[in-house]
Design a protein around this motif. Structure first.
Motif, short mmCIF file in Angstrom:
data_model
loop_
_atom_site.label_atom_id
_atom_site.label_comp_id
_atom_site.label_asym_id
_atom_site.label_seq_id
_atom_site.Cartn_x
_atom_site.Cartn_y
_atom_site.Cartn_z
N ALA A 1 0.84 -1.21 0.00
CA ALA A 1 0.00 0.00 0.00
C ALA A 1 0.87 1.25 0.00
O ALA A 1 0.58 2.23 -0.70
N ALA A 2 1.96 1.21 0.77
CA ALA A 2 2.83 2.39 0.89
C ALA A 2 3.59 2.68 -0.40
O ALA A 2 4.06 3.81 -0.59
N THR A 3 3.70 1.69 -1.27
CA THR A 3 4.42 1.90 -2.54
C THR A 3 3.47 1.98 -3.74
O THR A 3 3.92 2.02 -4.88
N ASP A 4 2.17 1.98 -3.48
CA ASP A 4 1.16 2.09 -4.53
C ASP A 4 0.88 3.57 -4.79
O ASP A 4 0.04 4.20 -4.11
N VAL A 5 1.58 4.16 -5.73
CA VAL A 5 1.49 5.59 -6.00
C VAL A 5 0.06 6.01 -6.33
O VAL A 5 -0.43 7.05 -5.85
N GLU A 6 -0.62 5.20 -7.12
CA GLU A 6 -1.99 5.55 -7.51
C GLU A 6 -2.92 5.59 -6.30
O GLU A 6 -3.74 6.50 -6.17
N TRP A 7 -2.79 4.60 -5.41
CA TRP A 7 -3.66 4.60 -4.22
C TRP A 7 -3.33 5.76 -3.31
O TRP A 7 -4.23 6.41 -2.76
N LEU A 8 -2.04 6.06 -3.13
CA LEU A 8 -1.63 7.17 -2.27
C LEU A 8 -2.25 8.47 -2.77
O LEU A 8 -2.72 9.30 -1.97
N LYS A 9 -2.27 8.66 -4.08
CA LYS A 9 -2.87 9.87 -4.65
C LYS A 9 -4.38 9.86 -4.49
O LYS A 9 -5.00 10.86 -4.13
N GLN A 10 -4.97 8.70 -4.74
CA GLN A 10 -6.43 8.57 -4.64
C GLN A 10 -6.90 8.81 -3.21
O GLN A 10 -7.91 9.48 -2.98
N ALA A 11 -6.18 8.25 -2.24
CA ALA A 11 -6.56 8.40 -0.83
C ALA A 11 -6.09 9.73 -0.25
O ALA A 11 -6.43 10.06 0.89
N GLN A 12 -5.30 10.47 -1.03
CA GLN A 12 -4.79 11.78 -0.62
C GLN A 12 -3.91 11.67 0.64
O GLN A 12 -3.99 12.49 1.56
N ILE A 13 -3.07 10.63 0.68
CA ILE A 13 -2.14 10.44 1.79
C ILE A 13 -1.07 11.52 1.73
O ILE A 13 -0.40 11.70 0.70
N THR A 14 -0.88 12.24 2.82
CA THR A 14 0.11 13.32 2.85
C THR A 14 1.24 13.05 3.85
O THR A 14 2.24 13.77 3.86
N TYR A 15 1.06 12.04 4.69
CA TYR A 15 2.10 11.67 5.66
C TYR A 15 2.24 10.15 5.67
O TYR A 15 1.22 9.43 5.72
N ILE A 16 3.46 9.64 5.66
CA ILE A 16 3.70 8.20 5.73
C ILE A 16 4.72 7.93 6.83
O ILE A 16 5.83 8.49 6.82
N LEU A 17 4.33 7.09 7.77
CA LEU A 17 5.22 6.65 8.85
C LEU A 17 5.62 5.21 8.57
O LEU A 17 4.78 4.31 8.60
#
Length: 348
Positions: free
Chosen positions: A35-51
């Motif tokens: 999930a953390a390396t899925d660029v499309e999902w990160l953009k879709q979910a609007q993730i702005t911080y990753i720990l």
């Protein structure tokens, strides 16, 4: 399993499985590496911080994403790994992100143990919640979370310390000594980031001296304060253990027993539930050998009389049957208990 021509394994040789993530609280996600390396999902979910709490940092394609703040903690999923000392830092990272309207993904490799531990610790502190309740709350959102036994013990210790890091808590002292011992086992010296474990010399003049001290029997030099003693129970085998005292209970009985001299009656010692056959203490500044040796003797810094010994790895077997490791100990017959205050530094 795929190999490179050099026969060296890389992170790409392992499969974290399909993308897996769950929203634990609004805008707070717990997931796996995929999930953390899925660029499309990160953009879709609007993730702005990753720990990230893993053995390897995220790949460059994620590190280069605009408007995404990353935090990386290098920890493997082993019971003796230290996550407890990161609880406050990661809590602040998550809180900062959420208060600014961000969306946070906390992940490890599978999203089961390490990242779940940090989320549980966050929930405990935020809601003043016990470990068991926080664990169940997270499990309801992500059914297969499961911190390893070492992380569970750390979470319980965190609860015992009222969701903060208390450097004066005896169990936390023992915990940190164990973490340091694991590093000494690898490096054969005490790493610089553990030097704060070495407490100040109790024999030096101070404005507020402790009323109870232990002195060298030969020259009367102070070698330990009562607060430096690490109490143990007879036949105790744990290197460090969680005390199952409720968070708002009175301090455990053994805390009151640190001032008991060796001459205390058997009935007094039995009531206290503490062994006085060996004085286990914290590492102190008058012990020069402990930073660059795995084991050795402890001699009085004034008269050089042998007072005890230390061992980062093997520990010490007390006559009561308790095994303590790592161990820094004074032999009771070599020191005297005293409550006469003498090392007072005057102030004007």
């Amino acid at each position: 399993m795929a190999h490179q021509e050099t026969n060296d394994l890389t992170r790409e040789d392992f499969d974290a499985g399909p993308s897996s993530y769950n929203e634990i609280e609004p805008n707070l996600y717990l997931g796996n590496l995929t999930a953390a390396t899925d660029v499309e999902w990160l953009k879709q979910a609007q993730i702005t911080y990753i720990l990230t709490v893993d053995s390897c940092p995220l790949p460059r394609k994620i590190q280069c994403l605009p408007d995404v703040t990353l935090k990386y903690i290098q920890v493997t999923d082993m019971p003796r790994e230290d996550l407890l000392t990161y609880f406050e830092d990661t809590y602040q990272f998550i809180l900062y992100a959420l208060e600014r309207g961000g969306k946070v993904l906390v992940h490890c490799y599978f999203g089961v143990s390490r990242s779940a531990t940090l989320i549980i610790a966050y929930m405990m502190k935020k809601y003043n919640m016990s470990f068991s309740k926080a664990f169940e709350a997270v499990k309801q959102k992500r059914r297969f979370v499961g911190p390893n036994p070492g992380f569970i013990a750390q979470l319980k210790l965190y609860e015992h310390m009222d969701f903060s890091i208390n450097n004066n808590n005896i169990q936390f002292k023992l915990y940190r000594l164990q973490v340091a011992a694991d590093n000494v086992r690898k490096a054969k010296i005490l790493p610089q980031n553990h030097m704060d474990l070495i407490r100040s010399d109790p024999g030096l003049a101070t404005v507020r001296p402790e009323p109870t001290v232990y002195r060298c029997k030969k020259c009367r030099r102070i070698v330990a304060n009562a607060s430096n003693i690490l109490p143990h129970a007879p036949k105790e085998q744990q290197i460090w253990r969680h005390v199952s005292t409720k968070r708002h209970d009175k301090p455990p009985k053994q805390i009151k027993c640190l001032q008991m001299p060796e001459s205390a009656t058997q009935e007094e010692q039995k009531t206290a539930e503490i062994c006085m056959k060996t004085y286990f203490i914290e590492p102190l500044a008058w012990m020069p050998e402990i930073t660059h040796n795995v084991e050795g003797k402890l001699n009085c810094p004034k008269c050089n009389s042998k007072l005890g010994a230390f061992s980062w790895i093997s520990g010490c077997q007390c006559p009561c049957g308790s095994k303590i490791a790592p161990a820094f100990y004074l032999v009771p017959s070599k020191v005297d208990w005293s409550n006469v205050v003498q090392n007072v530094q005057s102030t004007i």
